[in-house]
Write a protein that holds these residues in place. Structure first.
Motif, PDB file in Angstrom:
ATOM      1  N   PHE A 507       3.222  -2.015  -2.435  1.00  0.00           N
ATOM      2  CA  PHE A 507       3.674  -0.924  -3.301  1.00  0.00           C
ATOM      3  C   PHE A 507       5.091  -0.462  -2.993  1.00  0.00           C
ATOM      4  O   PHE A 507       5.899  -0.296  -3.908  1.00  0.00           O
ATOM      5  CB  PHE A 507       2.675   0.237  -3.235  1.00  0.00           C
ATOM      6  CG  PHE A 507       1.361  -0.154  -3.855  1.00  0.00           C
ATOM      7  CD1 PHE A 507       1.212  -0.161  -5.231  1.00  0.00           C
ATOM      8  CD2 PHE A 507       0.304  -0.577  -3.066  1.00  0.00           C
ATOM      9  CE1 PHE A 507       0.025  -0.579  -5.812  1.00  0.00           C
ATOM     10  CE2 PHE A 507      -0.891  -0.991  -3.640  1.00  0.00           C
ATOM     11  CZ  PHE A 507      -1.026  -0.996  -5.017  1.00  0.00           C
ATOM     12  N   ALA A 508       5.446  -0.289  -1.737  1.00  0.00           N
ATOM     13  CA  ALA A 508       6.796   0.161  -1.409  1.00  0.00           C
ATOM     14  C   ALA A 508       7.847  -0.882  -1.769  1.00  0.00           C
ATOM     15  O   ALA A 508       8.940  -0.548  -2.234  1.00  0.00           O
ATOM     16  CB  ALA A 508       6.879   0.499   0.082  1.00  0.00           C
ATOM     17  N   GLU A 509       7.499  -2.157  -1.578  1.00  0.00           N
ATOM     18  CA  GLU A 509       8.474  -3.218  -1.858  1.00  0.00           C
ATOM     19  C   GLU A 509       8.243  -3.888  -3.210  1.00  0.00           C
ATOM     20  O   GLU A 509       9.210  -4.174  -3.926  1.00  0.00           O
ATOM     21  CB  GLU A 509       8.409  -4.274  -0.759  1.00  0.00           C
ATOM     22  CG  GLU A 509       8.799  -3.752   0.619  1.00  0.00           C
ATOM     23  CD  GLU A 509       8.760  -4.833   1.687  1.00  0.00           C
ATOM     24  OE1 GLU A 509       8.757  -6.034   1.323  1.00  0.00           O
ATOM     25  OE2 GLU A 509       8.738  -4.476   2.877  1.00  0.00           O
ATOM     26  N   ASP A 510       7.003  -4.131  -3.571  1.00  0.00           N
ATOM     27  CA  ASP A 510       6.705  -4.983  -4.730  1.00  0.00           C
ATOM     28  C   ASP A 510       6.162  -4.253  -5.942  1.00  0.00           C
ATOM     29  O   ASP A 510       6.279  -4.761  -7.061  1.00  0.00           O
ATOM     30  CB  ASP A 510       5.688  -6.062  -4.336  1.00  0.00           C
ATOM     31  CG  ASP A 510       6.191  -6.987  -3.251  1.00  0.00           C
ATOM     32  OD1 ASP A 510       7.420  -7.089  -3.086  1.00  0.00           O
ATOM     33  OD2 ASP A 510       5.357  -7.611  -2.573  1.00  0.00           O
ATOM     34  N   MET A 511       5.531  -3.114  -5.769  1.00  0.00           N
ATOM     35  CA  MET A 511       4.833  -2.414  -6.850  1.00  0.00           C
ATOM     36  C   MET A 511       3.975  -3.410  -7.627  1.00  0.00           C
ATOM     37  O   MET A 511       4.086  -3.577  -8.845  1.00  0.00           O
ATOM     38  CB  MET A 511       5.800  -1.699  -7.794  1.00  0.00           C
ATOM     39  CG  MET A 511       5.152  -0.562  -8.560  1.00  0.00           C
ATOM     40  SD  MET A 511       4.615   0.787  -7.506  1.00  0.00           S
ATOM     41  CE  MET A 511       6.203   1.501  -7.039  1.00  0.00           C
ATOM     42  N   GLY A 512       3.057  -4.047  -6.895  1.00  0.00           N
ATOM     43  CA  GLY A 512       2.213  -5.070  -7.490  1.00  0.00           C
ATOM     44  C   GLY A 512       1.264  -4.549  -8.545  1.00  0.00           C
ATOM     45  O   GLY A 512       0.779  -5.298  -9.391  1.00  0.00           O
ATOM     46  N   ALA A 513       0.976  -3.262  -8.525  1.00  0.00           N
ATOM     47  CA  ALA A 513       0.155  -2.595  -9.535  1.00  0.00           C
ATOM     48  C   ALA A 513       0.672  -1.166  -9.658  1.00  0.00           C
ATOM     49  O   ALA A 513       1.637  -0.786  -8.984  1.00  0.00           O
ATOM     50  CB  ALA A 513      -1.320  -2.616  -9.155  1.00  0.00           C
ATOM     51  N   LEU A 514       0.036  -0.371 -10.524  1.00  0.00           N
ATOM     52  CA  LEU A 514       0.506   0.983 -10.778  1.00  0.00           C
ATOM     53  C   LEU A 514      -0.616   1.980 -10.458  1.00  0.00           C
ATOM     54  O   LEU A 514      -1.462   2.269 -11.303  1.00  0.00           O
ATOM     55  CB  LEU A 514       0.950   1.127 -12.239  1.00  0.00           C
ATOM     56  CG  LEU A 514       1.859   2.298 -12.619  1.00  0.00           C
ATOM     57  CD1 LEU A 514       2.383   2.109 -14.046  1.00  0.00           C
ATOM     58  CD2 LEU A 514       1.181   3.656 -12.525  1.00  0.00           C
ATOM     59  N   PRO A 515      -0.677   2.487  -9.215  1.00  0.00           N
ATOM     60  CA  PRO A 515      -1.725   3.452  -8.866  1.00  0.00           C
ATOM     61  C   PRO A 515      -1.489   4.789  -9.553  1.00  0.00           C
ATOM     62  O   PRO A 515      -0.352   5.250  -9.671  1.00  0.00           O
ATOM     63  CB  PRO A 515      -1.602   3.571  -7.346  1.00  0.00           C
ATOM     64  CG  PRO A 515      -0.191   3.178  -7.039  1.00  0.00           C
ATOM     65  CD  PRO A 515       0.207   2.176  -8.086  1.00  0.00           C
ATOM     66  N   LEU A 516      -2.572   5.434  -9.986  1.00  0.00           N
ATOM     67  CA  LEU A 516      -2.455   6.710 -10.701  1.00  0.00           C
ATOM     68  C   LEU A 516      -3.149   7.848  -9.960  1.00  0.00           C
ATOM     69  O   LEU A 516      -2.521   8.833  -9.619  1.00  0.00           O
ATOM     70  CB  LEU A 516      -3.009   6.565 -12.119  1.00  0.00           C
ATOM     71  CG  LEU A 516      -2.165   5.667 -13.032  1.00  0.00           C
ATOM     72  CD1 LEU A 516      -2.905   5.334 -14.318  1.00  0.00           C
ATOM     73  CD2 LEU A 516      -0.817   6.315 -13.330  1.00  0.00           C
ATOM     74  N   TYR A 517      -4.458   7.731  -9.718  1.00  0.00           N
ATOM     75  CA  TYR A 517      -5.110   8.790  -8.958  1.00  0.00           C
ATOM     76  C   TYR A 517      -6.403   8.278  -8.328  1.00  0.00           C
ATOM     77  O   TYR A 517      -6.963   7.268  -8.732  1.00  0.00           O
ATOM     78  CB  TYR A 517      -5.387  10.027  -9.818  1.00  0.00           C
ATOM     79  CG  TYR A 517      -6.250   9.831 -11.049  1.00  0.00           C
ATOM     80  CD1 TYR A 517      -7.630   9.632 -10.966  1.00  0.00           C
ATOM     81  CD2 TYR A 517      -5.682   9.886 -12.324  1.00  0.00           C
ATOM     82  CE1 TYR A 517      -8.417   9.484 -12.103  1.00  0.00           C
ATOM     83  CE2 TYR A 517      -6.458   9.732 -13.470  1.00  0.00           C
ATOM     84  CZ  TYR A 517      -7.818   9.539 -13.340  1.00  0.00           C
ATOM     85  OH  TYR A 517      -8.603   9.390 -14.471  1.00  0.00           O
ATOM     86  N   TYR A 518      -6.825   9.019  -7.301  1.00  0.00           N
ATOM     87  CA  TYR A 518      -8.115   8.768  -6.670  1.00  0.00           C
ATOM     88  C   TYR A 518      -9.163   9.587  -7.405  1.00  0.00           C
ATOM     89  O   TYR A 518      -9.005  10.788  -7.614  1.00  0.00           O
ATOM     90  CB  TYR A 518      -8.071   9.113  -5.182  1.00  0.00           C
ATOM     91  CG  TYR A 518      -7.050   8.288  -4.430  1.00  0.00           C
ATOM     92  CD1 TYR A 518      -7.179   6.906  -4.349  1.00  0.00           C
ATOM     93  CD2 TYR A 518      -5.941   8.886  -3.826  1.00  0.00           C
ATOM     94  CE1 TYR A 518      -6.234   6.134  -3.686  1.00  0.00           C
ATOM     95  CE2 TYR A 518      -4.991   8.123  -3.159  1.00  0.00           C
ATOM     96  CZ  TYR A 518      -5.142   6.753  -3.097  1.00  0.00           C
ATOM     97  OH  TYR A 518      -4.211   5.979  -2.447  1.00  0.00           O
ATOM     98  N   TYR A 519     -10.210   8.913  -7.773  1.00  0.00           N
ATOM     99  CA  TYR A 519     -11.225   9.482  -8.643  1.00  0.00           C
ATOM    100  C   TYR A 519     -11.954  10.691  -8.038  1.00  0.00           C
ATOM    101  O   TYR A 519     -12.182  10.781  -6.833  1.00  0.00           O
ATOM    102  CB  TYR A 519     -12.320   8.444  -8.914  1.00  0.00           C
ATOM    103  CG  TYR A 519     -12.160   7.608 -10.146  1.00  0.00           C
ATOM    104  CD1 TYR A 519     -12.477   8.099 -11.400  1.00  0.00           C
ATOM    105  CD2 TYR A 519     -11.739   6.280 -10.051  1.00  0.00           C
ATOM    106  CE1 TYR A 519     -12.388   7.301 -12.526  1.00  0.00           C
ATOM    107  CE2 TYR A 519     -11.638   5.472 -11.165  1.00  0.00           C
ATOM    108  CZ  TYR A 519     -11.964   5.986 -12.407  1.00  0.00           C
ATOM    109  OH  TYR A 519     -11.867   5.193 -13.510  1.00  0.00           O
TER     110      TYR A 519
END
Length: 548
Positions: A507-519
């Protein structure tokens, strides 16, 4: 792809038996101390048709919620995620921890009257590993000796380390000691199937007439796209623990319709993957004490198609992720006290040394929401990709009012913050899963709930390049190396540290996905019901509930 092997053994413990034997109630009006009791019915909804009720092919919450009533495995997880013996009467590990001998109960029946034996488990596990079955969760069995080799076409079925030594004894040989084994065998991939009902019948689990099951309930009606009706199985070995005589599951994806059914006493439950409380009603219902918010071990995120322009560029992925205001999304759209996510591992997942993973490794330094930086990265990413403008982009989500509202809000943020137009498309759940698995998307909604209480379930499963659940096809050799090494680390602390390093790179380098929130899950339950609720992962725990 060997997964969940060494690291988990450092933290998880073996199971305890379930010896609860309440008084018998085999359905219909019954007597209890001379008094006639009223038949008990439980009613809830699912947002869509279960894509499969075949244990080897199930991958989603909708299917697993139904399967929890239809099938019985060697163990079950209770609401706290702790394993309890089910068909397994005794589980014994060898001194080196690499061989498990499981003694089965001899009083368990299939719905066709046949006995459930160790041969059924051997057949089911090897069937799930058979490459022709194409089980997406086959990798959950890879800790078994030669399982991965057979599943990937390099070995034979006879080499797989599971064998019924007699009708009621199962021997399992592992690559490495695994004291978490009783937890893993509760997963639906390890459920038994009846060979006579399954062999040569690929559609055996698609109609009530052909399903052969062994659980607390029997499937009595399956009106596709409408409802499923389950009735108590009088031949279930622990029938006295089953209090519901009938369970009706209606298939409805509109949250307002679900709420109206609840409000007019036509269903008894909303929440935890079984219906959703309308987001605009949530704050008032919680304030009035009619709904409850519970944090669960699940994450809500979007997938980028890492193999397709423009999201094959990390700077463009970062621009889209950094231009979303997560707290605004929670406060104004989701409205259930969720926690902003900048990684994938939920706060309640265990770490090492008695601390949760996020206590040890916060995700708040992975990246920051920054519109100006996002605009700069978008421009740089376009230049690196030799693009003068973004191609047409579509955000795909499965049909649901809540997912629609979130998608609309995020698309509006991208429009205002980046000057980017993104189209929306929705698909019915089964079709959506097929599209996502086939990579037929630009951005796609996703969510992941815990199978076990360990961060590898959110790291290896979601960001390792070879994981079958990495639908965005994110790939970084350094991340793979860290996750592979975490399985054989010398200590739990070192193992957890490697997983955290892998997540941070992703995430810090690649942003492999887009996290939004913990359910969180918002639940509502009618008065008089007991032992019905959300489990630790955010799924409805209903099988052994009751009604006063």
């Amino acid at each position: 792809m060997l997964v969940l092997v060494i690291a988990l053994s450092m933290l998880l413990t073996a199971c305890a038996g379930n010896n609860n034997k309440p008084s018998e109630n085999n359905g219909g009006a019954a007597t209890n101390g001379g008094e006639t009791t009223t038949p008990q019915e439980f009613r809830f909804t699912l947002a869509s048709e279960p894509p499969s009720l075949d244990p080897a092919l199930m991958t989603d919450a909708q299917s697993s919620i139904v399967a929890a009533g239809l099938y019985e495995g060697l163990t079950r997880l209770n609401a706290n995620g702790e394993p309890e013996n089910a068909i397994a009467e005794e589980i014994t590990a060898s001194e080196d921890g690499k061989t498990y001998t499981i003694k089965l109960r001899d009083d368990v029946k299939w719905s066709n009257g046949e006995s459930v034996t160790a041969h059924d488990f051997e057949y089911a596990w090897k069937r799930a590993l058979n490459p022709e079955t194409a089980s997406e969760y086959a990798y959950m069995l890879y800790y078994i000796e030669n399982a991965e080799k057979y599943n990937t076409g390099g070995g034979t079925v006879d080499e797989v380390g599971v064998k019924a030594t007699n009708d009621y004894t199962l021997e399992v040989k592992l690559y490495t000691p695994a004291p978490y084994f009783p937890s893993l065998i509760s997963h639906y991939t390890y459920l038994p199937v009846n060979k006579g009902a399954v062999d040569g019948k690929p559609e055996w689990a698609s109609e009530k007439e052909t399903i052969v099951s062994n659980g607390p309930f029997l499937l009595k009606e399956w009106a596709h796209e409408d409802k499923l009706v389950l009735e108590k199985n009088p031949d279930y070995y622990n029938a006295s623990a089953v209090k519901f005589d009938k369970v009706t599951i209606s298939l409805i994806n509109d949250t307002n319709t679900v709420y109206n059914l609840y409000d007019t006493d036509k269903i008894d439950w909303i929440g935890a993957q079984a219906g959703s409380v309308p987001t605009d009603r949530t704050p008032q219902l919680v304030e009035e004490g009619k709904a409850t918010i519970t944090s669960v071990a699940s994450v809500y995120y979007y997938l980028f198609n890492n193999n397709k322009a423009p999201f094959n560029n990390a700077k463009i992925r970062k621009a889209f992720a950094m231009s979303v205001d997560r707290q605004s999304l929670i406060d104004n759209v989701a409205k259930a006290n969720q926690q902003p996510a900048f990684g994938l591992v939920p706060p309640s997942i265990a770490g090492a040394g008695g601390k949760n993973f996020r206590e040890l490794y916060p995700d708040t330094d992975y990246f920051k929401e920054d519109v100006e930086e996002a605009k700069k990265l978008l421009a740089e990413g376009l230049a690196e990709s030799n693009l003068t403008a973004l191609p047409e982009i579509t955000l795909l989500y499965n049909t649901d009012d809540g997912h629609k509202a979130i998608a609309e809000a995020i698309v509006d943020m991208w429009r205002k913050n980046l000057g980017v137009e993104v189209k929306l498309a929705n698909q019915e759940w089964g079709t959506f899963l097929e599209s996502r698995k086939a990579g037929q998307f630009d951005i796609a909604r996703s969510g992941w709930g815990a199978d076990i209480n360990h961060p590898i379930n959110f790291t290896y499963d979601l960001i390792h390049s070879k994981s079958g659940n990495n639908d965005g096809k994110y790939s970084n050799p350094k991340v793979d190396e860290l996750l592979n090494n975490s399985l054989v680390a010398a200590s739990p602390e070192e193992s957890i540290k490697m997983m955290a390093e892998a997540e941070k790179i992703a995430f810090a380098e690649d942003m492999g996905a887009l996290p939004l929130y913990y359910y969180t899950t918002v639940t509502m339950l009618k008065d008089g019901f007991k032992n019905v609720g959300s489990d630790y992962a955010g799924h409805i725990d209903w099988v052994f509930g009751s009604k006063e």
